[in-house]
Design a protein around this motif. Structure first.
Motif, PDB file in Angstrom:
ATOM      1  N   THR A 185     -23.962 -44.872  25.319  1.00 28.98           N
ATOM      2  CA  THR A 185     -22.796 -45.240  24.794  1.00 28.98           C
ATOM      3  C   THR A 185     -22.860 -45.561  23.333  1.00 28.98           C
ATOM      4  OG1 THR A 185     -20.941 -46.450  26.312  1.00 28.98           O
ATOM      5  CG2 THR A 185     -20.200 -46.188  23.744  1.00 28.98           C
ATOM      6  N   ILE A 186     -23.718 -46.646  22.835  1.00 29.93           N
ATOM      7  CA  ILE A 186     -24.641 -47.215  22.101  1.00 29.93           C
ATOM      8  C   ILE A 186     -24.620 -45.706  21.278  1.00 29.93           C
ATOM      9  CG2 ILE A 186     -25.552 -49.036  20.253  1.00 29.93           C
ATOM     10  CD1 ILE A 186     -24.962 -51.146  22.944  1.00 29.93           C
ATOM     11  N   ALA A 187     -25.582 -45.521  21.409  1.00 30.15           N
ATOM     12  CA  ALA A 187     -26.654 -43.995  21.055  1.00 30.15           C
ATOM     13  C   ALA A 187     -26.063 -43.005  20.488  1.00 30.15           C
ATOM     14  CB  ALA A 187     -27.835 -44.280  21.901  1.00 30.15           C
ATOM     15  N   ALA A 188     -25.080 -42.546  21.433  1.00 31.12           N
ATOM     16  CA  ALA A 188     -24.365 -41.402  21.104  1.00 31.12           C
ATOM     17  C   ALA A 188     -24.189 -41.425  20.077  1.00 31.12           C
ATOM     18  CB  ALA A 188     -23.575 -40.928  22.144  1.00 31.12           C
ATOM     19  N   ARG A 189     -23.404 -41.437  18.960  1.00 28.87           N
ATOM     20  CA  ARG A 189     -22.596 -41.283  17.933  1.00 28.87           C
ATOM     21  C   ARG A 189     -24.188 -41.234  16.577  1.00 28.87           C
ATOM     22  NH1 ARG A 189     -22.313 -45.976  14.421  1.00 28.87           N
ATOM     23  NH2 ARG A 189     -22.508 -47.893  15.528  1.00 28.87           N
ATOM     24  N   HIS A 190     -25.519 -41.340  17.190  1.00 29.64           N
ATOM     25  CA  HIS A 190     -26.627 -41.377  16.083  1.00 29.64           C
ATOM     26  C   HIS A 190     -27.585 -40.592  16.821  1.00 29.64           C
ATOM     27  CE1 HIS A 190     -26.144 -45.512  14.421  1.00 29.64           C
ATOM     28  NE2 HIS A 190     -25.848 -46.203  15.722  1.00 29.64           N
ATOM     29  N   LEU A 191     -26.457 -39.756  17.910  1.00 26.57           N
ATOM     30  CA  LEU A 191     -27.713 -38.705  18.074  1.00 26.57           C
ATOM     31  C   LEU A 191     -27.052 -37.767  17.944  1.00 26.57           C
ATOM     32  CD1 LEU A 191     -29.092 -39.614  21.482  1.00 26.57           C
ATOM     33  CD2 LEU A 191     -30.261 -39.864  19.128  1.00 26.57           C
ATOM     34  N   THR A 192     -25.756 -37.402  18.322  1.00 26.23           N
ATOM     35  CA  THR A 192     -24.524 -36.397  17.202  1.00 26.23           C
ATOM     36  C   THR A 192     -24.787 -35.989  16.011  1.00 26.23           C
ATOM     37  OG1 THR A 192     -23.280 -37.944  18.314  1.00 26.23           O
ATOM     38  CG2 THR A 192     -23.884 -36.241  20.033  1.00 26.23           C
ATOM     39  N   ASN A 193     -25.339 -37.427  14.972  1.00 28.77           N
ATOM     40  CA  ASN A 193     -24.780 -36.803  13.976  1.00 28.77           C
ATOM     41  C   ASN A 193     -26.171 -35.950  13.182  1.00 28.77           C
ATOM     42  OD1 ASN A 193     -24.478 -37.749  10.666  1.00 28.77           O
ATOM     43  ND2 ASN A 193     -24.780 -39.500  11.226  1.00 28.77           N
ATOM     44  N   MET A 194     -25.597 -35.438  12.665  1.00 27.08           N
ATOM     45  CA  MET A 194     -26.223 -33.887  12.073  1.00 27.08           C
ATOM     46  C   MET A 194     -26.880 -33.817  11.156  1.00 27.08           C
ATOM     47  SD  MET A 194     -27.003 -31.802  15.317  1.00 27.08           S
ATOM     48  CE  MET A 194     -27.118 -33.364  15.722  1.00 27.08           C
ATOM     49  N   ASN A 245     -32.736 -39.248  13.657  1.00 25.49           N
ATOM     50  CA  ASN A 245     -33.012 -40.351  14.760  1.00 25.49           C
ATOM     51  C   ASN A 245     -32.574 -39.094  16.166  1.00 25.49           C
ATOM     52  OD1 ASN A 245     -30.690 -41.931  13.181  1.00 25.49           O
ATOM     53  ND2 ASN A 245     -28.734 -40.997  13.209  1.00 25.49           N
ATOM     54  N   LEU A 246     -32.201 -37.978  15.848  1.00 25.12           N
ATOM     55  CA  LEU A 246     -32.728 -37.117  17.418  1.00 25.12           C
ATOM     56  C   LEU A 246     -34.185 -37.446  17.479  1.00 25.12           C
ATOM     57  CD1 LEU A 246     -32.126 -35.746  19.400  1.00 25.12           C
ATOM     58  CD2 LEU A 246     -31.647 -33.671  18.021  1.00 25.12           C
ATOM     59  N   LEU A 247     -34.917 -37.080  16.483  1.00 21.89           N
ATOM     60  CA  LEU A 247     -36.130 -36.825  16.189  1.00 21.89           C
ATOM     61  C   LEU A 247     -36.725 -37.744  16.954  1.00 21.89           C
ATOM     62  CD1 LEU A 247     -38.733 -35.167  15.449  1.00 21.89           C
ATOM     63  CD2 LEU A 247     -39.088 -36.409  13.275  1.00 21.89           C
ATOM     64  N   ALA A 248     -36.501 -39.519  16.929  1.00 22.15           N
ATOM     65  CA  ALA A 248     -36.792 -40.772  16.426  1.00 22.15           C
ATOM     66  C   ALA A 248     -36.450 -40.836  17.755  1.00 22.15           C
ATOM     67  CB  ALA A 248     -36.033 -41.784  15.433  1.00 22.15           C
ATOM     68  N   PHE A 249     -35.664 -40.486  18.669  1.00 23.24           N
ATOM     69  CA  PHE A 249     -35.274 -40.092  20.060  1.00 23.24           C
ATOM     70  C   PHE A 249     -36.343 -39.933  20.618  1.00 23.24           C
ATOM     71  CE2 PHE A 249     -33.144 -38.639  23.520  1.00 23.24           C
ATOM     72  CZ  PHE A 249     -33.055 -39.575  24.396  1.00 23.24           C
ATOM     73  N   ILE A 250     -35.891 -38.505  20.908  1.00 22.61           N
ATOM     74  CA  ILE A 250     -37.179 -37.157  21.452  1.00 22.61           C
ATOM     75  C   ILE A 250     -38.585 -38.063  21.891  1.00 22.61           C
ATOM     76  CG2 ILE A 250     -38.437 -35.658  21.667  1.00 22.61           C
ATOM     77  CD1 ILE A 250     -35.824 -33.939  20.558  1.00 22.61           C
ATOM     78  N   ILE A 251     -39.048 -38.089  20.607  1.00 25.33           N
ATOM     79  CA  ILE A 251     -40.768 -39.195  20.500  1.00 25.33           C
ATOM     80  C   ILE A 251     -40.559 -39.934  20.988  1.00 25.33           C
ATOM     81  CG2 ILE A 251     -42.289 -39.656  19.107  1.00 25.33           C
ATOM     82  CD1 ILE A 251     -41.846 -38.090  16.900  1.00 25.33           C
ATOM     83  N   SER A 252     -39.178 -40.982  21.047  1.00 26.20           N
ATOM     84  CA  SER A 252     -39.627 -42.426  22.122  1.00 26.20           C
ATOM     85  C   SER A 252     -39.707 -41.751  23.245  1.00 26.20           C
ATOM     86  CB  SER A 252     -38.469 -43.511  21.897  1.00 26.20           C
ATOM     87  OG  SER A 252     -38.473 -43.787  20.192  1.00 26.20           O
ATOM     88  N   ALA A 253     -38.975 -41.427  23.697  1.00 23.39           N
ATOM     89  CA  ALA A 253     -38.560 -40.522  24.779  1.00 23.39           C
ATOM     90  C   ALA A 253     -40.076 -40.393  25.508  1.00 23.39           C
ATOM     91  CB  ALA A 253     -37.696 -40.147  25.398  1.00 23.39           C
TER      92      ALA A 253
END
Length: 239
Positions: free
Chosen positions: A178-187, A192-200
């Motif tokens: 819930t917390i991360a959704a708005r950051h990951l969907t911010n085009m 943000n999405l790149l950092a998330f994918i690499i972190s995962a």
């Protein structure tokens, strides 16, 4: 007009945060003294007590490593003193940034890192993150025992106790999603999405590697965040 940057790293802020931190530091020292005396009264040898202190100190350092990362995340928005205070008393980067961002957005700013945030907004951000988190503390104090009892009763009936871990894990994942959704969907901010994918990806690697190197499990969270942040920073240099 005064802006956030005019006050959040000044001497009055340092003094106020230091007073609060002094109280936080005195509490564990007081409990340590009381516990040491009680252990001596129970006849526990001093050599055993020293071993406990050493091992406890060692295993207390590892879980606090992510706090340094959280501190670096909060510092641009709250300054070095208030960010230090928040993470030392009760708080984390995910909560602080979410609540403060709600305040900043409601007052017309893009986010908590926006330039030109005035002192009134900054004070309101600090007030919000400080007061709002008290709800969790009050709930824990008043209802945790009842809550845990009911959760265990419900999960025991369903899975014979095995559902406890599944339910708590699902709640944890749901909260952070819930917390991360708005950051990951911010085009507008694809980093943000790149950092998330690499972190995962780093998390998966560390989890697999931890099957052989058990010590690595304690550093998985920290490594995933650091590598994710660094990757986004490096890519930004070439865009």
């Amino acid at each position: 007009m005064l802006y956030r940057e005019d006050i959040f790293n000044n001497m009055p802020m340092l003094i106020m945060c230091s007073v609060a931190m002094l109280i936080v530091i005195l509490q564990p020292l007081l409990f340590f003294r009381m516990s040491w005396r009680r252990a001596k009264d129970l006849g526990i040898q001093e050599s055993n007590l020293k071993d406990v202190v050493k091992s406890s100190a060692l295993f207390s350092i590892v879980p606090t490593l992510p706090l340094l990362i959280n501190y670096l995340v909060l510092m641009p928005a709250f300054g070095k003193f208030f960010a230090w205070l928040r993470l030392s008393v009760m708080g984390n980067a995910a909560y602080e940034t979410t609540v403060a961002d709600m305040v900043a957005s409601a007052l017309g700013y893009e986010d908590i890192y926006a330039k030109g945030i005035n002192v009134a907004t900054f004070v309101l951000m600090c007030f919000a993150v400080t007061i709002a988190i008290q709800g969790g503390a009050l709930f824990t104090m008043c209802f945790t025992k009842f809550y845990e009892k009911k959760v265990r009763e419900a999960t025991t009936k369903v899975g014979g106790g095995k559902m406890v871990g599944l339910v708590t894990t699902a709640m944890f994942v749901g909260m952070y999603s819930t917390i991360a959704a708005r950051h990951l969907t911010n085009m507008n901010k694809p980093m943000n999405l790149l950092a998330f994918i690499i972190s995962a990806f780093v998390t998966i690697i560390c989890t697999v590697a931890a099957r052989r190197a058990k010590w690595l499990k304690q550093f998985t969270f920290s490594l995933s965040i650091v590598v994710g942040m660094l990757s986004a920073s490096v890519v930004t240099l070439f865009i």
